[in-house]
Write a protein that holds these residues in place. Structure first.
Motif, PDB file in Angstrom:
ATOM      1  N   ARG A   1      -6.754   0.387   7.659  1.00 19.27           N
ATOM      2  CA  ARG A   1      -8.089   0.791   7.174  1.00 19.27           C
ATOM      3  C   ARG A   1      -8.084   0.972   5.658  1.00 19.27           C
ATOM      4  NH1 ARG A   1      -7.745   4.197  11.534  1.00 19.27           N
ATOM      5  NH2 ARG A   1      -7.507   6.033  10.181  1.00 19.27           N
ATOM      6  N   LYS A   2      -7.068   1.630   5.146  1.00 21.32           N
ATOM      7  CA  LYS A   2      -6.977   1.865   3.698  1.00 21.32           C
ATOM      8  C   LYS A   2      -6.775   0.562   2.939  1.00 21.32           C
ATOM      9  CE  LYS A   2      -7.698   6.227   3.612  1.00 21.32           C
ATOM     10  NZ  LYS A   2      -8.936   6.735   3.017  1.00 21.32           N
ATOM     11  N   PHE A   3      -5.980  -0.330   3.501  1.00 26.10           N
ATOM     12  CA  PHE A   3      -5.772  -1.637   2.883  1.00 26.10           C
ATOM     13  C   PHE A   3      -7.103  -2.384   2.760  1.00 26.10           C
ATOM     14  CE2 PHE A   3      -5.150  -6.224   3.462  1.00 26.10           C
ATOM     15  CZ  PHE A   3      -4.351  -6.519   2.371  1.00 26.10           C
ATOM     16  N   GLN A   4      -7.858  -2.424   3.846  1.00 22.37           N
ATOM     17  CA  GLN A   4      -9.150  -3.127   3.854  1.00 22.37           C
ATOM     18  C   GLN A   4     -10.128  -2.484   2.868  1.00 22.37           C
ATOM     19  OE1 GLN A   4     -10.107  -3.088   8.022  1.00 22.37           O
ATOM     20  NE2 GLN A   4      -8.699  -4.753   8.482  1.00 22.37           N
ATOM     21  N   ALA A   5     -10.108  -1.164   2.759  1.00 24.74           N
ATOM     22  CA  ALA A   5     -11.011  -0.472   1.838  1.00 24.74           C
ATOM     23  C   ALA A   5     -10.666  -0.746   0.379  1.00 24.74           C
ATOM     24  CB  ALA A   5     -10.990   1.026   2.115  1.00 24.74           C
ATOM     25  N   LEU A   6      -9.386  -0.846   0.060  1.00 25.05           N
ATOM     26  CA  LEU A   6      -8.964  -1.044  -1.329  1.00 25.05           C
ATOM     27  C   LEU A   6      -8.862  -2.512  -1.737  1.00 25.05           C
ATOM     28  CD1 LEU A   6      -6.171   1.670  -1.563  1.00 25.05           C
ATOM     29  CD2 LEU A   6      -8.390   1.715  -2.703  1.00 25.05           C
TER      30      LEU A   6
ATOM     31  N   LEU B   1       0.878  -1.166   0.000  1.00 25.74           N
ATOM     32  CA  LEU B   1       0.000   0.000   0.000  1.00 25.74           C
ATOM     33  C   LEU B   1       0.916   1.218   0.000  1.00 25.74           C
ATOM     34  CD1 LEU B   1      -3.107   0.831   0.481  1.00 25.74           C
ATOM     35  CD2 LEU B   1      -2.272   1.432   2.748  1.00 25.74           C
ATOM     36  N   GLN B   2       0.834   2.024  -1.058  1.00 26.69           N
ATOM     37  CA  GLN B   2       1.723   3.173  -1.194  1.00 26.69           C
ATOM     38  C   GLN B   2       0.931   4.468  -1.077  1.00 26.69           C
ATOM     39  OE1 GLN B   2       4.727   2.520  -4.543  1.00 26.69           O
ATOM     40  NE2 GLN B   2       3.013   1.171  -5.053  1.00 26.69           N
ATOM     41  N   ILE B   3       1.524   5.464  -0.435  1.00 25.65           N
ATOM     42  CA  ILE B   3       0.888   6.764  -0.273  1.00 25.65           C
ATOM     43  C   ILE B   3       1.897   7.840  -0.639  1.00 25.65           C
ATOM     44  CG2 ILE B   3      -0.244   8.368   1.312  1.00 25.65           C
ATOM     45  CD1 ILE B   3      -0.880   5.852   3.074  1.00 25.65           C
TER      46      ILE B   3
END
Length: 175
Positions: A168-173, A64-66
Motif C-alpha cells: 500500500r505504501k509503495f503504491q501511494a509513494l 521502500l524503507q521504514i
C-alpha cells in the motif's frame, strides 16, 4: 558498525536514483518512510541467504524503507523492475534517527528477511564477533538479541500484514 541512510548517499553503486521521504505511522509508532527508486546501478547487487542467491539491486529496482522512532529495527522492502515485492529485509539497529532530512540508523549486524514466505535470521555470527572484538557493548548485544526476538516473532506472525502494508505504501509513494 556502519551507518545507513534513507537516501543511501554512502552507497556508490547507485549511479542514478530518486528519493521521496515522508512521515509515516505504523501500529501506533511514528517515523519516516522513503521510496528509493534505483534508476541506474554501476553493477547489480546480489546477496546470499544461505543457499539462496538473490539480486537485491539493479536498474529500476525500488526500495521502500521504514524507520520508526524509539525502535531498534529498520525495514527495507525490495521491489524488482516490474514493481513486484520480492524481499522484506529488517536490519537490527542501535536506534533510528528520523528527525533529519536524511534519516539513518547504525547497523547492529543482526538481520531478518522475509523471502518466499519464510522468515530467516541472518548474521548472528557477525553480532557475536562485534561483541568479542569490543566493537559493541554487552548492553548493545543484549538489547539487539532481545529486540531481535520480538522482531522475529512479529515477522512470523504478521508476514502478510506487513507485505500488505508495504504494498500500500509503495503504491501511494510511487507516483
Amino acid at each position: 558498525m556502519s551507518i545507513k541512510s534513507m537516501k543511501r548517499d554512502e552507497w556508490s553503486r547507485a549511479v542514478e536514483k530518486k528519493v521521496i521521504i515522508e512521515n509515516v505511522s505504523y501500529d501506533g509508532y511514528k517515523g519516516k518512510i522513503a521510496l528509493l527508486k534505483i534508476l541506474k546501478v554501476s553493477s547489480p547487487l546480489y546477496v546470499n541467504y544461505g543457499d539462496i542467491r538473490v539480486k537485491i539491486a539493479d536498474d529500476n529496482y525500488t526500495w521502500l524503507q521504514i524507520g520508526l522512532e524509539n525502535q531498534y529495527f529498520w525495514i527495507t522492502a525490495m521491489f524488482d523492475e516490474n514493481n513486484q515485492l520480492f524481499n522484506i529485509y529488517v536490519d537490527m539497529t542501535d536506534g533510528n534517527e528520523v528527525g533529519s532530512d536524511n534519516p539513518y540508523f547504525v547497523d547492529m549486524y543482526l538481520d531478518y528477511v522475509i523471502l518466499n514466505d519464510t522468515v530467516l535470521e541472518l548474521d548472528r555470527d557477525e553480532l557475536e564477533d562485534a561483541l568479542s572484538k569490543g566493537e559493541i557493548t554487552q548492553a548493545q548485544f543484549d538489547r539487539t538479541l532481545s529486540e531481535g526476538e520480538k522482531v522475529f516473532s512479529f515477522l512470523k506472525s504478521n508476514r502478510q500484514e506487513l507485505k500488505d502494508f508495504v504494498q500500500r505504501k509503495f503504491q501511494a509513494l510511487d507516483k
